[in-house]
Design a protein around this motif. Structure first.
Motif, mmCIF file in Angstrom:
data_model
loop_
_atom_site.group_PDB
_atom_site.id
_atom_site.type_symbol
_atom_site.label_atom_id
_atom_site.label_comp_id
_atom_site.label_asym_id
_atom_site.label_seq_id
_atom_site.Cartn_x
_atom_site.Cartn_y
_atom_site.Cartn_z
ATOM 1 N N LEU A 160 0.947 -1.346 0.053
ATOM 2 C CA LEU A 160 0.101 0.177 0.075
ATOM 3 C C LEU A 160 0.937 1.261 -0.084
ATOM 4 N N LEU A 161 2.052 1.276 0.668
ATOM 5 C CA LEU A 161 2.798 2.403 0.772
ATOM 6 C C LEU A 161 3.493 2.741 -0.637
ATOM 7 N N THR A 162 3.780 1.450 -1.346
ATOM 8 C CA THR A 162 4.437 1.756 -2.757
ATOM 9 C C THR A 162 3.640 2.473 -3.539
ATOM 10 N N LYS A 163 2.264 2.520 -3.531
ATOM 11 C CA LYS A 163 1.374 3.218 -4.437
ATOM 12 C C LYS A 163 1.658 4.502 -4.518
ATOM 13 N N ARG A 164 1.388 5.101 -5.902
ATOM 14 C CA ARG A 164 1.571 6.557 -5.942
ATOM 15 C C ARG A 164 0.668 7.399 -5.017
ATOM 16 N N SER A 165 -0.605 7.100 -5.214
ATOM 17 C CA SER A 165 -1.681 7.618 -4.603
ATOM 18 C C SER A 165 -2.608 6.486 -3.946
ATOM 19 N N LEU A 166 -3.251 6.891 -2.907
ATOM 20 C CA LEU A 166 -4.151 5.982 -2.217
ATOM 21 C C LEU A 166 -5.867 6.455 -2.265
ATOM 22 N N THR A 167 -6.525 5.400 -2.449
ATOM 23 C CA THR A 167 -7.854 5.714 -2.806
ATOM 24 C C THR A 167 -8.672 5.774 -1.243
ATOM 25 N N ALA A 168 -9.817 5.773 -1.051
ATOM 26 C CA ALA A 168 -10.303 5.973 0.254
ATOM 27 C C ALA A 168 -10.349 4.278 0.807
ATOM 28 N N ALA A 169 -10.456 3.642 -0.130
ATOM 29 C CA ALA A 169 -10.479 1.973 0.533
ATOM 30 C C ALA A 169 -9.236 1.801 0.837
ATOM 31 N N ASP A 170 -8.130 2.088 0.255
ATOM 32 C CA ASP A 170 -6.607 1.960 0.660
ATOM 33 C C ASP A 170 -6.260 2.401 1.796
ATOM 34 N N SER A 171 -6.850 3.699 1.984
ATOM 35 C CA SER A 171 -6.517 4.230 3.195
ATOM 36 C C SER A 171 -6.974 3.625 4.413
ATOM 37 N N THR A 172 -8.281 3.110 4.354
ATOM 38 C CA THR A 172 -8.976 2.448 5.208
ATOM 39 C C THR A 172 -8.258 1.028 5.688
ATOM 40 N N ARG A 173 -7.820 0.348 4.425
ATOM 41 C CA ARG A 173 -7.244 -1.109 4.690
ATOM 42 C C ARG A 173 -5.575 -0.710 5.304
ATOM 43 N N LEU A 174 -5.075 0.396 5.006
ATOM 44 C CA LEU A 174 -3.799 0.694 5.604
ATOM 45 C C LEU A 174 -4.215 0.973 7.287
ATOM 46 N N ALA A 175 -5.075 1.792 7.374
ATOM 47 C CA ALA A 175 -5.468 1.984 8.881
ATOM 48 C C ALA A 175 -5.759 0.781 9.753
ATOM 49 N N THR A 176 -6.438 0.055 9.079
ATOM 50 C CA THR A 176 -6.938 -1.298 9.879
ATOM 51 C C THR A 176 -5.593 -2.179 10.122
ATOM 52 N N ALA A 177 -4.920 -2.246 8.929
ATOM 53 C CA ALA A 177 -3.594 -2.962 9.087
ATOM 54 C C ALA A 177 -2.846 -2.753 10.054
ATOM 55 N N LEU A 178 -2.585 -1.111 10.018
ATOM 56 C CA LEU A 178 -1.527 -0.730 11.227
ATOM 57 C C LEU A 178 -2.076 -0.887 12.414
ATOM 58 N N ASP A 179 -3.292 -0.803 12.604
ATOM 59 C CA ASP A 179 -4.184 -1.168 14.000
ATOM 60 C C ASP A 179 -3.872 -2.625 14.391
ATOM 61 N N ARG A 180 -4.225 -3.490 13.414
ATOM 62 C CA ARG A 180 -3.829 -4.931 13.676
ATOM 63 C C ARG A 180 -2.736 -5.329 14.042
ATOM 64 N N LEU A 181 -1.526 -4.361 13.321
ATOM 65 C CA LEU A 181 0.031 -4.713 13.599
ATOM 66 C C LEU A 181 0.224 -4.237 15.118
ATOM 67 N N GLN A 182 -0.320 -3.178 15.322
ATOM 68 C CA GLN A 182 0.014 -2.507 16.786
ATOM 69 C C GLN A 182 -0.718 -3.296 17.841
ATOM 70 N N HIS A 183 -1.894 -4.252 17.655
ATOM 71 C CA HIS A 183 -2.407 -4.991 18.523
ATOM 72 C C HIS A 183 -1.603 -6.283 18.731
ATOM 73 N N LEU A 184 -1.099 -6.794 17.458
ATOM 74 C CA LEU A 184 -0.339 -8.015 17.739
ATOM 75 C C LEU A 184 1.165 -7.751 18.423
ATOM 76 N N GLN A 185 1.764 -6.481 18.043
ATOM 77 C CA GLN A 185 2.931 -5.960 18.759
ATOM 78 C C GLN A 185 2.470 -6.019 20.288
ATOM 79 N N GLN A 186 1.599 -5.360 20.774
ATOM 80 C CA GLN A 186 1.179 -5.283 22.222
ATOM 81 C C GLN A 186 0.954 -6.767 22.848
ATOM 82 N N SER A 187 0.273 -7.527 22.010
ATOM 83 C CA SER A 187 -0.254 -8.655 22.559
ATOM 84 C C SER A 187 1.446 -9.676 22.864
#
Length: 151
Positions: A119-146
């Motif tokens: 997602l970060l290598t894309k030139r421009s992000l759509t609204a769906a990409d932004s939502t997917r990126l935010a969800t992935a980052l939240d899940r990654l943070q949750h896994l790191q905390q666990s």
């Protein structure tokens, strides 16, 4: 300030060589003393080895024997979920369960990082990409905390 430092040390001087040079005298004396005593008393050394093996055999079948009944060691993967305690499983099974949980968490982390990288290598992000990126980052943070909360 940013000068390159040059070392004039001999490339053959390694940590192992220095330790060997320092302690070779002591190891040499110990080796010659043990060799001399084994040559002087070979039957006693052989007898001591046999006695030690017999003592080990007796201890392994008496004192160090586990008296617990054998429990099946094949835990179901569905019963081992991340974050759920495994009180019902034996210590070996709970160890396997912990390994499975860690593997599951690692696999999810790698998948999320790959998804974030794409997602970060894309030139421009759509609204769906932004939502997917935010969800992935939240899940990654949750896994790191666990991972970091566990003792």
């Amino acid at each position: 300030m940013f000068r390159k430092l040059h070392s004039n040390r001999d490339p053959r001087d390694t940590l192992f060589r220095e330790l060997k040079k320092e302690f070779s005298v002591y190891f040499g004396k110990a080796e010659s003393g043990i060799t001399a005593s084994l040559r002087r008393y070979p039957k006693q050394a052989y007898g001591a080895m046999v006695v030690l093996m017999l003592v080990s055999l007796v201890l392994s079948f008496t004192i160090f024997r586990h008296r617990e009944p054998a429990v099946s060691v094949t835990p179901a993967i569905t019963s081992v979920q991340p974050g759920k305690p495994t009180e019902m499983l034996s210590p070996v099974s709970s160890g396997f369960g912990q390994i499975l949980r860690t593997t599951f968490t690692l696999r999810q982390t790698l998948e999320l990082k790959q998804q974030i990288d794409t997602l970060l290598t894309k030139r421009s992000l759509t609204a769906a990409d932004s939502t997917r990126l935010a969800t992935a980052l939240d899940r990654l943070q949750h896994l790191q905390q666990s991972i970091t909360i566990k003792p």
